[in-house]
Design a protein around this motif. Structure first.
Motif, PDB file in Angstrom:
ATOM      1  N   ARG A  15       0.824  -1.214   0.000  1.00 29.24           N
ATOM      2  CA  ARG A  15       0.000   0.000   0.000  1.00 29.24           C
ATOM      3  C   ARG A  15       0.852   1.255   0.000  1.00 29.24           C
ATOM      4  O   ARG A  15       0.422   2.317  -0.445  1.00 29.24           O
ATOM      5  CB  ARG A  15      -0.908   0.017   1.224  1.00 29.24           C
ATOM      6  N   LEU A  16       2.077   1.129   0.490  1.00 30.59           N
ATOM      7  CA  LEU A  16       2.974   2.284   0.588  1.00 30.59           C
ATOM      8  C   LEU A  16       3.702   2.571  -0.718  1.00 30.59           C
ATOM      9  O   LEU A  16       4.349   3.597  -0.863  1.00 30.59           O
ATOM     10  CB  LEU A  16       4.009   2.036   1.696  1.00 30.59           C
ATOM     11  N   ILE A  17       3.587   1.641  -1.670  1.00 29.80           N
ATOM     12  CA  ILE A  17       4.255   1.877  -2.955  1.00 29.80           C
ATOM     13  C   ILE A  17       3.627   3.095  -3.616  1.00 29.80           C
ATOM     14  O   ILE A  17       2.430   3.107  -3.884  1.00 29.80           O
ATOM     15  CB  ILE A  17       4.120   0.657  -3.883  1.00 29.80           C
ATOM     16  N   ARG A  21       5.124   4.114  -9.310  1.00 28.33           N
ATOM     17  CA  ARG A  21       6.338   3.373  -8.959  1.00 28.33           C
ATOM     18  C   ARG A  21       5.995   1.893  -8.843  1.00 28.33           C
ATOM     19  O   ARG A  21       4.835   1.524  -8.727  1.00 28.33           O
ATOM     20  CB  ARG A  21       6.901   3.855  -7.622  1.00 28.33           C
ATOM     21  N   VAL A  22       7.000   1.060  -8.816  1.00 26.09           N
ATOM     22  CA  VAL A  22       6.789  -0.377  -8.631  1.00 26.09           C
ATOM     23  C   VAL A  22       7.800  -0.914  -7.631  1.00 26.09           C
ATOM     24  O   VAL A  22       8.811  -0.272  -7.364  1.00 26.09           O
ATOM     25  CB  VAL A  22       6.949  -1.151  -9.954  1.00 26.09           C
ATOM     26  N   SER A  23       7.515  -2.059  -7.076  1.00 25.44           N
ATOM     27  CA  SER A  23       8.457  -2.704  -6.170  1.00 25.44           C
ATOM     28  C   SER A  23       8.550  -4.179  -6.555  1.00 25.44           C
ATOM     29  O   SER A  23       7.860  -4.622  -7.468  1.00 25.44           O
ATOM     30  CB  SER A  23       7.996  -2.540  -4.722  1.00 25.44           C
ATOM     31  N   ARG A 105      12.805   0.619   1.835  1.00 25.84           N
ATOM     32  CA  ARG A 105      13.692   1.337   2.757  1.00 25.84           C
ATOM     33  C   ARG A 105      13.483   2.841   2.675  1.00 25.84           C
ATOM     34  O   ARG A 105      13.769   3.568   3.624  1.00 25.84           O
ATOM     35  CB  ARG A 105      15.142   1.048   2.403  1.00 25.84           C
ATOM     36  N   GLU A 106      12.999   3.286   1.569  1.00 25.40           N
ATOM     37  CA  GLU A 106      12.809   4.739   1.376  1.00 25.40           C
ATOM     38  C   GLU A 106      11.836   5.316   2.386  1.00 25.40           C
ATOM     39  O   GLU A 106      11.833   6.515   2.623  1.00 25.40           O
ATOM     40  CB  GLU A 106      12.298   5.010  -0.044  1.00 25.40           C
TER      41      GLU A 106
END
Length: 110
Positions: A15-17, A21-23, A105-106
């Motif tokens: 949810r924090l992405i 952006r992608v992870s 980590r951001e």
DNA sequence: GACCTGACGCCCC
DNA sequence: AGGGGCGCCAGGT
């Protein structure tokens, strides 16, 4: 009754992405110290319909490939949603993946 | 209850 | 550089 399943933790991270952006499964698994990237996939598999709350389409494999597209309906939906966020997808792979991949980590570096 | 597979990733050849 | 195998945990058959 406990359901401390790391599932919630995974959903929280996903949810924090940030939009656009992608992870990756690996980064999320590593960030949560799950020990296996697969667990992230398992967790997302349970999401199924809650995709509105959990942007699972922003999670790709370490190569930036839409490995989970087959779990969307239609499969092209994943790419559709990504493109809708300004992410260019070509041949089932995120273009410029290296530049827009997001590291959990951001969060701490904000 | 045992076996197989799976939205992955790393090591070895 | 490409291909194959193993490990990780959970869930279904």
């Amino acid at each position: 009754m406990e359901k401390p399943s790391y599932y919630d933790a995974v959903y929280d991270v996903v949810r924090l992405i940030p939009r656009g952006r992608v992870s990756t499964y690996g980064r999320i698994a590593d960030f949560l110290a799950l020990g296996s990237s697969r667990m992230v996939g398992w967790a997302l598999n349970q999401v199924h319909g809650s995709l509105e709350d959990v942007p699972a389409h922003r999670v790709v494999n370490r190569n930036g490939e839409l490995s989970g597209r087959n779990h969307f309906r239609p499969p092209s939906k994943m790419q559709e949603m990504l493109e809708k966020e300004g992410i260019k997808v070509e041949n089932d792979k995120v273009s410029d993946f290296n530049s827009l991949v997001w590291h959990p980590r951001e969060i701490r570096q904000v």
